[in-house]
Design a protein around this motif. Structure first.
Motif, PDB file in Angstrom:
ATOM      1  N   CYS A 221     -55.267 -14.401  54.653  1.00  0.00           N
ATOM      2  CA  CYS A 221     -54.811 -14.704  53.284  1.00  0.00           C
ATOM      3  C   CYS A 221     -55.682 -13.974  52.257  1.00  0.00           C
ATOM      4  CB  CYS A 221     -54.838 -16.205  53.025  1.00  0.00           C
ATOM      5  SG  CYS A 221     -53.599 -17.113  53.954  1.00  0.00           S
ATOM      6  N   ALA A 231     -51.220 -15.756  48.910  1.00  0.00           N
ATOM      7  CA  ALA A 231     -50.795 -16.613  50.030  1.00  0.00           C
ATOM      8  C   ALA A 231     -51.427 -17.988  49.919  1.00  0.00           C
ATOM      9  CB  ALA A 231     -51.184 -15.964  51.361  1.00  0.00           C
ATOM     10  N   LEU A 233     -52.424 -21.353  51.984  1.00  0.00           N
ATOM     11  CA  LEU A 233     -52.699 -21.722  53.381  1.00  0.00           C
ATOM     12  C   LEU A 233     -52.761 -23.247  53.505  1.00  0.00           C
ATOM     13  CD1 LEU A 233     -53.430 -21.121  56.334  1.00  0.00           C
ATOM     14  CD2 LEU A 233     -55.814 -20.800  55.614  1.00  0.00           C
TER      15      LEU A 233
END
Lengths: 325, 386
Positions: A221, A231, A233
């Motif tokens: 990420c 991104a 997570l």
């Protein structure tokens, strides 16, 4: 707060639970005198005695079956299965007995056993010290399945598991037993079962992972930022019961999903996440769901680095998913 | 020992101590191992006044078998595993226990259940799977448990309760509860993982457990000789450091003594005992089984000569404590009791259709809540019917 490894956090949680409640006891192979092959139970025999830290004969049927009997009687047994790969002789006791006692008795016989077991690859363990077969357990009604990825979660989730009214399969990612460190609280500070943890927030794609996949997923990420991708997570932490709300909320926000696990792909846990997203977040999806998983093979010894998802594969999946739509 | 938990009654008449069953044709000689057969010399005897209630309980079990087999053929219950031939073993074995002891049954333990005070209504509630069933209609007939009777709920997998009983025994010892645990299982179960694990753990940890093996000759279609090359099942205890004894399971006295001795031994801290109770499964394995495929009528007829009920009846009559007339009256009484229980329980409605989504966990998960809601809608729209 002190900085410890994940396996030390497990040890501390056991110690905390045993200090708090005399009905908590441990049983398993090599857990007493030897302190466990990974040292998860180090020092506990000395402090709590052989009545509560029970070195058993080499029999998973025996370990699980005896733990079931203890729990029926009212104790809170925590069984260690030395490697998840060795759990199968005890599988009948888990699936046919432990998971079904409450149900088949109409609620008369709760059976709160915790089964701790190191799982997963990356330690050059070959076929029989590497597998990640959480899906078997997640598929069985009546079992909770918990997989921590940090010392704090290992500590707080193990305490929750021990004092949970239901049986818990507590899977410890042995690959990161000593490679991740972090602070754990003192005392009986629990992390609730059934709640995912947002490791990092993002807007373009949701990455779902757990256990030993969290470090490479985190790295991926971060690396994806260089590709211009934000991104998010999510560490699922509890596979059963799944925090479906957190999964859906994240994808409703990002519109994309990458699912990571080291277990084989076919009928793996990721298939359930993908199905839930397809059923309930279809109209939020902008791109096909992408799974990054192990292969549909037994676990290979010499080539384990090819089998296990790594940060590069996860990063590629993140970027591909975002570029797909 | 006076029983606190019991629903069975017998006639108010008191019994003199019966003599040994001299008139009984004892063609059955246990495959005894010298020094390990329980003998009368070391025995604790059944209290004379208990023989009547024991006989009545055995007769009740036999009559329940008859009724349930008929009801299964009539389609009124789905399944039944008869206990016929094992009544003496089960009733006398359970009689030797204390109500606080924990019983871990298999699915053929009707005689044990009756001694533990499981009522006829409770049994039929379970067989019908009605809304009064403590198991909430989730299990096949014969799979029941009652926590307040220390009769742990059983399952179908063979032998799993053996090691569980050892775990419970260790838990009881840890709490300093002066009880034993007693798994009931058959000859087939001695081939299971769980028998091995149970006896091994039992021996290593000297668990206060009595391993009560009813060798009824057949594991569905497989004779005892195909389960093990060992001379007796009791012999298997040797390798675990667990003493094994062989008793004639058609003799209430032998069974009672063996359990009492094993119980005393277990409570003294000397460890578990394996009791091989030699009986014969006079009926089919279950209503799904046809024993003609694997055994002869002649064999069954031979064993019927040693019918445990006939044997105890004979003993009581020989002792001048019982008569055929009284016996016929008792049978009538027992059958009427069963009929009354059937009438009461068959009238009770079925389990709540939504209840099967409960007790998976202590509280329903979100996923189960959602599925419960979906089921509710399907029921409402008539898409599914119970």
């Amino acid at each position: 707060m002190t900085e410890v490894t994940l396996v030390q956090a497990v040890n501390r949680a056991l110690r905390t639970a045993m200090s708090a409640d005399p009905e908590v006891l441990l049983l398993g192979e090599d857990i007493g005198v030897n302190g466990g092959v990974f040292r998860a139970t180090e020092g506990l025999l000395k402090d709590f005695g052989a009545d509560r830290v029970i070195d058993t004969p080499l029999s998973e049927t025996g370990i699980v079956g005896a733990a079931v009997g203890m729990a029926l009687y009212g104790l809170k047994p925590v069984a260690e299965i030395q490697f998840l790969d060795f759990i199968y002789p005890g599988f009948d006791q888990i699936v046919s007995e432990l998971a079904k006692f409450r149900y088949r008795s109409g609620g008369q016989y709760p059976c709160h056993v915790v089964i701790r077991s190191p799982y997963g690859g990356g330690i050059k363990g070959g076929l029989y010290h590497s597998q990640s077969t959480e899906a078997y357990f997640a598929h069985t009604a009546g079992l909770k399945v918990v997989v921590p990825s940090t010392p704090a979660d290992a500590y707080g989730l193990l305490l929750s598991s021990i004092f949970d009214p239901d049986p818990v399969i507590f899977l410890e990612p042995k690959r990161i037993y000593r490679t991740v460190t972090g602070e754990v609280p003192e005392g009986d500070q629990r992390v609730p079962i059934g709640r995912a943890r947002t490791v990092r927030e993002g807007t373009d794609v949701s990455v779902f992972a757990y256990g030993a996949m969290i470090p490479p997923a985190t790295e991926a990420c971060q690396a994806a930022e260089a590709d211009g991708v934000s991104a998010e997570l999510i560490d699922l932490r509890t596979l059963v019961p799944l925090d479906a709300g957190a999964v859906l909320a994240s994808v409703e926000k990002t519109g994309r999903a990458v699912i990571v696990h080291e277990a084989a792909r076919f009928c793996g846990y990721g298939a359930e996440i993908a199905a839930i997203l397809a059923e309930k977040a279809f109209f939020s999806l902008k791109a096909p769901i992408h799974r990054v998983t192990g292969f549909d093979t037994p676990f290979p010894y010499a080539l384990e680095n090819l089998y296990l998802p790594n940060a590069a594969r996860i990063r590629q999946a993140i970027v591909d998913t975002v570029r797909a739509g | 020992m006076r029983r606190k938990v019991r629903t069975v009654r017998f006639l108010a008449q008191s019994y003199n101590r019966p003599p040994a069953p001299s008139g009984w044709a004892l063609s059955f000689v246990p495959q005894s191992v010298p020094g390990r057969v329980v003998t009368a010399a070391s025995a604790t005897e059944i209290a004379p006044e208990d023989l009547g209630p024991i006989y009545r309980t055995m007769l009740l079990a036999r009559s329940l078998d008859e009724r349930c087999l008929a009801m299964q053929r009539q389609g009124r219950i789905g399944f039944y595993a008869p206990v016929m031939g094992q009544e003496a073993a089960q009733v006398a074995g359970a009689w030797a226990l204390d109500p606080a002891d924990w019983v871990f049954p298999a699915y053929r333990e009707l005689g044990v259940a009756l001694v533990r005070g499981v009522t006829l209504d409770e049994l039929f509630d379970q067989f019908f799977g009605n809304s009064a069933d403590r198991m909430k209609g989730r299990q096949m007939p014969n799979h029941y448990g009652y926590r307040d009777r220390n009769f742990v709920v059983g399952s179908s997998p063979i032998g799993t309760q053996i090691i569980q009983a050892v775990g419970a025994a260790l838990a009881a010892r840890r709490r300093k509860d002066p009880i034993v645990t007693i798994p009931f299982f058959g000859d087939g179960a001695t081939s299971s993982n769980d028998f091995h694990a149970g006896l091994n753990f039992g021996g290593v940890f000297q668990a206060p457990t009595i391993f009560f093996c009813q060798n009824n000759g057949w594991a569905i279609s497989l004779p005892r000789s195909r389960q093990t090359a060992a001379k007796t099942l009791a012999d298997k205890g040797v390798a675990y450091g667990v003493p094994g004894v062989v008793v004639d399971g058609n003799d209430v006295h032998q069974v009672f003594r063996a359990v009492r001795e094993a119980r005393a031994r277990a409570l003294s801290g000397a460890g578990p005992t394996l009791i091989e109770v030699q009986v014969y499964r006079l009926g089919a394995h279950s209503t799904s089984d046809d024993p003609h495929r694997y055994r002869t009528d002649a064999e069954v007829a031979e064993w019927k000569k040693q019918d445990p009920i006939g044997r105890l009846k004979h003993e009581l009559i020989e002792a001048g404590q019982w008569s055929e007339d009284q016996d016929a009256k008792l049978l009538e009484e027992v059958r009427a009791e069963i009929s009354a229980a059937v009438t009461r329980t068959e009238a009770i409605g079925p389990a709540d259709p939504l209840s099967f989504l409960d007790d998976v966990f202590a509280t329903r998960t979100l996923q189960l809540d959602e599925q419960r809601h979906q089921l509710e809608e399907m029921l409402h729209s008539g898409l599914v019917k119970p």
